[in-house]
Design a protein around this motif. Structure first.
Motif, mmCIF file in Angstrom:
data_model
loop_
_atom_site.group_PDB
_atom_site.id
_atom_site.type_symbol
_atom_site.label_atom_id
_atom_site.label_comp_id
_atom_site.label_asym_id
_atom_site.label_seq_id
_atom_site.Cartn_x
_atom_site.Cartn_y
_atom_site.Cartn_z
ATOM 1 N N LYS A 85 37.997 38.775 -2.193
ATOM 2 C CA LYS A 85 36.861 39.535 -1.664
ATOM 3 C C LYS A 85 37.345 40.922 -1.287
ATOM 4 O O LYS A 85 38.332 41.068 -0.573
ATOM 5 C CB LYS A 85 36.293 38.854 -0.420
ATOM 6 N N ILE A 86 36.612 41.926 -1.778
ATOM 7 C CA ILE A 86 36.943 43.322 -1.505
ATOM 8 C C ILE A 86 35.770 43.933 -0.749
ATOM 9 O O ILE A 86 34.637 43.913 -1.228
ATOM 10 C CB ILE A 86 37.177 44.109 -2.815
ATOM 11 N N THR A 87 36.026 44.457 0.440
ATOM 12 C CA THR A 87 34.983 45.102 1.225
ATOM 13 C C THR A 87 34.750 46.518 0.708
ATOM 14 O O THR A 87 35.689 47.288 0.552
ATOM 15 C CB THR A 87 35.369 45.156 2.714
ATOM 16 N N VAL A 88 33.480 46.812 0.426
ATOM 17 C CA VAL A 88 33.075 48.145 -0.012
ATOM 18 C C VAL A 88 32.133 48.697 1.051
ATOM 19 O O VAL A 88 31.123 48.075 1.382
ATOM 20 C CB VAL A 88 32.354 48.098 -1.379
ATOM 21 N N ILE A 89 32.473 49.845 1.603
ATOM 22 C CA ILE A 89 31.644 50.496 2.615
ATOM 23 C C ILE A 89 30.638 51.395 1.904
ATOM 24 O O ILE A 89 31.012 52.212 1.062
ATOM 25 C CB ILE A 89 32.495 51.345 3.582
ATOM 26 N N ILE A 90 29.371 51.243 2.264
ATOM 27 C CA ILE A 90 28.296 52.061 1.726
ATOM 28 C C ILE A 90 27.797 52.955 2.858
ATOM 29 O O ILE A 90 27.389 52.453 3.900
ATOM 30 C CB ILE A 90 27.114 51.205 1.208
ATOM 31 N N ASP A 109 23.737 64.550 1.150
ATOM 32 C CA ASP A 109 23.059 64.611 -0.143
ATOM 33 C C ASP A 109 23.300 63.389 -1.018
ATOM 34 O O ASP A 109 22.528 63.121 -1.925
ATOM 35 C CB ASP A 109 23.515 65.852 -0.931
ATOM 36 N N LEU A 110 24.397 62.686 -0.794
ATOM 37 C CA LEU A 110 24.802 61.591 -1.676
ATOM 38 C C LEU A 110 25.157 60.351 -0.878
ATOM 39 O O LEU A 110 25.407 60.417 0.322
ATOM 40 C CB LEU A 110 26.034 62.004 -2.496
ATOM 41 N N TYR A 111 25.198 59.244 -1.587
ATOM 42 C CA TYR A 111 25.731 58.001 -1.024
ATOM 43 C C TYR A 111 27.187 57.887 -1.448
ATOM 44 O O TYR A 111 27.569 58.342 -2.522
ATOM 45 C CB TYR A 111 24.965 56.790 -1.547
ATOM 46 N N SER A 112 27.999 57.250 -0.611
ATOM 47 C CA SER A 112 29.393 56.963 -0.939
ATOM 48 C C SER A 112 29.598 55.466 -0.917
ATOM 49 O O SER A 112 29.007 54.757 -0.096
ATOM 50 C CB SER A 112 30.348 57.585 0.081
ATOM 51 N N ALA A 113 30.445 55.006 -1.815
ATOM 52 C CA ALA A 113 30.888 53.613 -1.840
ATOM 53 C C ALA A 113 32.408 53.674 -1.941
ATOM 54 O O ALA A 113 32.949 54.244 -2.891
ATOM 55 C CB ALA A 113 30.293 52.886 -3.036
ATOM 56 N N TYR A 114 33.103 53.136 -0.937
ATOM 57 C CA TYR A 114 34.561 53.210 -0.972
ATOM 58 C C TYR A 114 35.183 51.936 -0.428
ATOM 59 O O TYR A 114 34.559 51.172 0.306
ATOM 60 C CB TYR A 114 35.080 54.443 -0.222
ATOM 61 N N ILE A 115 36.429 51.734 -0.837
ATOM 62 C CA ILE A 115 37.196 50.557 -0.427
ATOM 63 C C ILE A 115 38.218 51.035 0.600
ATOM 64 O O ILE A 115 39.184 51.714 0.246
ATOM 65 C CB ILE A 115 37.884 49.908 -1.640
ATOM 66 N N PRO A 116 38.023 50.707 1.883
ATOM 67 C CA PRO A 116 38.894 51.279 2.916
ATOM 68 C C PRO A 116 40.252 50.596 3.084
ATOM 69 O O PRO A 116 41.243 51.267 3.341
ATOM 70 C CB PRO A 116 38.063 51.125 4.189
ATOM 71 N N ASP A 117 40.323 49.272 2.938
ATOM 72 C CA ASP A 117 41.541 48.562 3.328
ATOM 73 C C ASP A 117 42.077 47.571 2.313
ATOM 74 O O ASP A 117 43.266 47.307 2.314
ATOM 75 C CB ASP A 117 41.303 47.798 4.645
ATOM 76 N N SER A 151 47.117 50.582 -2.847
ATOM 77 C CA SER A 151 47.895 51.376 -3.792
ATOM 78 C C SER A 151 47.211 52.680 -4.193
ATOM 79 O O SER A 151 47.879 53.646 -4.553
ATOM 80 C CB SER A 151 48.210 50.557 -5.042
ATOM 81 N N VAL A 152 45.893 52.725 -4.139
ATOM 82 C CA VAL A 152 45.119 53.927 -4.469
ATOM 83 C C VAL A 152 43.863 53.940 -3.599
ATOM 84 O O VAL A 152 43.411 52.908 -3.115
ATOM 85 C CB VAL A 152 44.700 53.978 -5.958
ATOM 86 N N PHE A 153 43.288 55.131 -3.416
ATOM 87 C CA PHE A 153 42.021 55.226 -2.697
ATOM 88 C C PHE A 153 40.907 55.214 -3.726
ATOM 89 O O PHE A 153 40.906 56.023 -4.649
ATOM 90 C CB PHE A 153 41.948 56.500 -1.855
ATOM 91 N N ILE A 154 39.982 54.281 -3.579
ATOM 92 C CA ILE A 154 38.877 54.140 -4.524
ATOM 93 C C ILE A 154 37.594 54.566 -3.833
ATOM 94 O O ILE A 154 37.231 54.045 -2.781
ATOM 95 C CB ILE A 154 38.733 52.673 -5.009
ATOM 96 N N ASN A 155 36.896 55.540 -4.456
ATOM 97 C CA ASN A 155 35.673 56.088 -3.895
ATOM 98 C C ASN A 155 34.694 56.377 -5.023
ATOM 99 O O ASN A 155 35.094 56.755 -6.118
ATOM 100 C CB ASN A 155 35.990 57.386 -3.141
ATOM 101 N N GLY A 156 33.420 56.176 -4.753
ATOM 102 C CA GLY A 156 32.378 56.541 -5.700
ATOM 103 C C GLY A 156 31.251 57.223 -4.960
ATOM 104 O O GLY A 156 31.029 56.974 -3.775
#
Length: 136
Positions: free
Chosen positions: A3-8, A13-21, A25-30
């Motif tokens: 299970k991967i927590t994605v913060i919305i 102006d935009l929405y963000s979806a990112y994986i904080p913890d 190894s990399v920072f994932i953001n959309g």
């Protein structure tokens, strides 16, 4: 399956979806104009991160391997934007929340305390349970 927590979150102006913890190894953001677009952009970023390791001949970090199930965690504004079929006034009344205050949370004019967030979350889960038990 991990299970991967994605913060919305809703920005100006935009929405963000990112994986904080869950992936270190990399920072994932959309980002996107909608929550769905932000999630898709985040998934694309995740695939591009994996491809980058492969293209450079580097081993894929363990936190980027295996199947992942995304668990979405919304801020209040994003949640009520995404589930716009929920009537704010009715939801507030049924859950003992001040209607005006809930609208302020939804419009990012005020921010809920942890206690208020839990109250909203409990109300959402109760609504979901009642809907799942409904039959036609």
């Amino acid at each position: 399956m991990r299970k991967i927590t994605v913060i919305i979150e809703k920005g100006t102006d935009l929405y963000s979806a990112y994986i904080p913890d869950d992936i270190k190894s990399v920072f994932i953001n959309g980002q996107g104009n909608s929550i769905s677009a932000a999630i898709e952009d985040m998934k694309t970023a995740l695939e591009e991160a994996k491809d980058s390791f492969i293209e450079r001949g580097k081993p894929l970090p363990e936190d980027l391997t295996g199947e992942m199930k995304f668990e979405l965690k919304y801020d209040i504004a994003s949640l009520f934007d995404h589930f716009d079929e929920i009537n704010i006034s009715s939801f507030a009344r049924k859950n003992g929340i001040n209607e005006s205050l809930l609208r302020k949370y939804r419009n990012r004019l005020a921010f809920a305390s942890e206690r208020q967030r839990k109250k909203i979350e409990t109300g959402l889960h109760g609504l979901g349970k009642a809907l799942c038990e409904a039959t036609l």
